[in-house]
Design a protein around this motif. Structure first.
Motif, PDB file in Angstrom:
ATOM      1  N   LEU A 190       0.833  -1.205   0.000  1.00 48.58           N
ATOM      2  CA  LEU A 190       0.000   0.000   0.000  1.00 48.58           C
ATOM      3  C   LEU A 190       0.868   1.256   0.000  1.00 48.58           C
ATOM      4  O   LEU A 190       0.533   2.251  -0.653  1.00 48.58           O
ATOM      5  CB  LEU A 190      -0.923  -0.003   1.214  1.00 48.58           C
ATOM      6  N   LEU A 191       1.991   1.215   0.717  1.00 50.08           N
ATOM      7  CA  LEU A 191       2.894   2.357   0.723  1.00 50.08           C
ATOM      8  C   LEU A 191       3.496   2.567  -0.665  1.00 50.08           C
ATOM      9  O   LEU A 191       3.622   3.702  -1.134  1.00 50.08           O
ATOM     10  CB  LEU A 191       3.994   2.136   1.763  1.00 50.08           C
ATOM     11  N   LEU A 231      -7.531   9.071  -2.874  1.00 46.27           N
ATOM     12  CA  LEU A 231      -6.865   7.786  -3.106  1.00 46.27           C
ATOM     13  C   LEU A 231      -5.662   7.618  -2.180  1.00 46.27           C
ATOM     14  O   LEU A 231      -5.472   6.551  -1.583  1.00 46.27           O
ATOM     15  CB  LEU A 231      -6.428   7.691  -4.568  1.00 46.27           C
ATOM     16  N   ALA A 232      -4.848   8.669  -2.054  1.00 42.91           N
ATOM     17  CA  ALA A 232      -3.653   8.581  -1.216  1.00 42.91           C
ATOM     18  C   ALA A 232      -4.013   8.418   0.255  1.00 42.91           C
ATOM     19  O   ALA A 232      -3.434   7.579   0.963  1.00 42.91           O
ATOM     20  CB  ALA A 232      -2.785   9.814  -1.422  1.00 42.91           C
ATOM     21  N   PHE A 275      -5.486   2.521   5.235  1.00 42.25           N
ATOM     22  CA  PHE A 275      -5.444   1.058   5.272  1.00 42.25           C
ATOM     23  C   PHE A 275      -4.057   0.565   5.655  1.00 42.25           C
ATOM     24  O   PHE A 275      -3.918  -0.448   6.354  1.00 42.25           O
ATOM     25  CB  PHE A 275      -5.858   0.487   3.918  1.00 42.25           C
ATOM     26  N   GLN A 276      -3.006   1.285   5.211  1.00 45.30           N
ATOM     27  CA  GLN A 276      -1.656   0.905   5.595  1.00 45.30           C
ATOM     28  C   GLN A 276      -1.471   1.030   7.104  1.00 45.30           C
ATOM     29  O   GLN A 276      -0.908   0.151   7.753  1.00 45.30           O
ATOM     30  CB  GLN A 276      -0.645   1.775   4.835  1.00 45.30           C
ATOM     31  N   HIS A 277      -1.953   2.142   7.675  1.00 46.67           N
ATOM     32  CA  HIS A 277      -1.859   2.342   9.127  1.00 46.67           C
ATOM     33  C   HIS A 277      -2.690   1.302   9.869  1.00 46.67           C
ATOM     34  O   HIS A 277      -2.256   0.787  10.913  1.00 46.67           O
ATOM     35  CB  HIS A 277      -2.343   3.750   9.464  1.00 46.67           C
ATOM     36  N   TRP A 278      -3.860   0.971   9.341  1.00 50.15           N
ATOM     37  CA  TRP A 278      -4.719  -0.020   9.982  1.00 50.15           C
ATOM     38  C   TRP A 278      -4.061  -1.394   9.989  1.00 50.15           C
ATOM     39  O   TRP A 278      -4.096  -2.119  10.993  1.00 50.15           O
ATOM     40  CB  TRP A 278      -6.059  -0.077   9.266  1.00 50.15           C
TER      41      TRP A 278
END
Length: 358
Positions: A6-7, A59-60, A66-69
């Motif tokens: 995701l990053l 989008l970003a 979601f990356q943090h989650w």
């Protein structure tokens, strides 16, 4: 793995240089090049660029969320509370295949582009190909003879990068202190705002700065000046000094400040003579990182730089578009090796700091 993908997605969707240089020539457009086109081609389409910018932000931010989650939804701790020894697993027969695969990826992704840049910069003509008779230093001679304003572009980038490093270093130290030590009201919001540029695509930050400062009611006109570019670099790169400073402040004992106050030191004296010396190793590393990134920044330089002001990145971009890749690649060689030198210095400083701590 999912969080790292995701990053990569976020960094790819906001990447400007690659699609602008390679994709535009083949008619392949993405969000960032569409935003740039609406701001650079007449008639200007500011509403259209704003809509695309909002879409890019959504989008970003969604990908960052979601990356943090994924990173924070689970945590793992040691049951015994004791550190376990690190056991290396031998690859056995896979050792050399893995090594060769790594070398192949490194050669394709790093060595080939750098060798191509060097070959183009050292070739007298592109049609001459790679031959000893076609080797020449004429592009470097033209570069240092200030052809097309090359030296001005280099000095402008170095000056702006130095200014951005100093400004972000000062702001990063103060914000880090307010967030970690002072615990002022709204410190969490301040911390979030200081990190927001990391989640915002660079071109969106540039569009926001243009829309904010391109107004007649401001008492000081920043738009269409070099200060606008310095402001853009500061907004984009401020998270690095803030993170470094915050981490250092968390590792410092509060007894240092208490002892300084007991001895009669005021805030300014305590900050300069007690906290700043302890903070300086991490802050210098962060400022070197800001300098290295700002000296080659492209998207903000293209979007907000005033007419007639050229940086290293815009010089290379312009020479490539004008059909003079040799001169542009010579400038790229200078930028690559200067940035590499700074990153080596940064790495050495970081290792020395860690060795000093342990």
């Amino acid at each position: 793995m999912a969080a790292s993908l995701l990053l990569v997605f976020v960094l790819t969707i906001e990447e400007f240089g690659t699609p602008a240089t390679l994709g535009a020539q083949s008619g392949y457009f993405v969000l960032v090049t569409g935003i740039h086109e609406r701001f650079s081609d007449w008639p200007l389409d500011i509403p259209g660029a704003s809509v695309l910018s909002l879409l890019l932000v959504i989008l970003a931010m969604a990908a960052f969320y979601f990356q943090h989650w994924l990173v924070t939804r689970r945590s793992y701790i040691s049951v015994t509370g004791k550190p376990s020894a690190i056991e290396q697993i031998e690859l056995g027969r896979l050792k050399w295949p893995v090594f060769m695969l790594f070398m192949l990826v490194a050669f394709i992704s790093v060595a080939v582009p750098i060798l191509a840049v060097l070959a183009t910069a050292l070739s007298s003509t592109l049609s001459g190909g790679l031959s000893w008779s076609n080797l020449s230093l004429r592009h470097f001679e033209a570069l240092f003879n200030n052809r097309a304003g090359a030296l001005q572009a280099l000095s402008t980038s170095l000056g702006l990068a130095t200014g951005a490093a100093l400004l972000t270093g000062i702001l990063g130290a103060l914000i880090g202190y307010l967030v970690v030590r002072a615990q002022v009201k709204g410190h969490k919001l301040l911390d979030f705002l200081s990190l927001l540029p990391n989640a915002m695509p660079g071109i969106v930050v540039a569009v926001g700065l243009i829309l904010a400062w391109n107004q007649t009611h401001w008492p000081i006109q920043v738009y269409n000046t070099s200060s606008m570019l310095l402001l853009a670099y500061t907004c984009l790169l401020l998270p690095y000094p803030v993170r470094y400073a915050s981490a250092s402040f968390r590792q410092m004992s509060e007894n240092l400040e208490a002892a300084a106050r007991v001895c009669g030191a005021g805030f300014v004296q305590m900050f300069i003579r007690v906290l700043l010396p302890a903070l300086s190793p991490a802050l210098i590393v962060a400022m070197l990182l800001v300098f290295a990134i700002a000296s080659r920044e492209l998207v903000a330089s293209l979007m907000v730089a005033p007419a007639g002001l050229t940086t290293v990145s815009t010089f290379v971009f312009g020479q490539f578009e004008q059909g003079s890749p040799g001169l542009g690649m010579a400038m790229s060689v200078v930028a690559i090796f200067s940035t590499t030198f700074l990153l080596l210095v940064l790495t050495l400083l970081g290792r020395r700091r860690l060795s000093g701590e342990y």
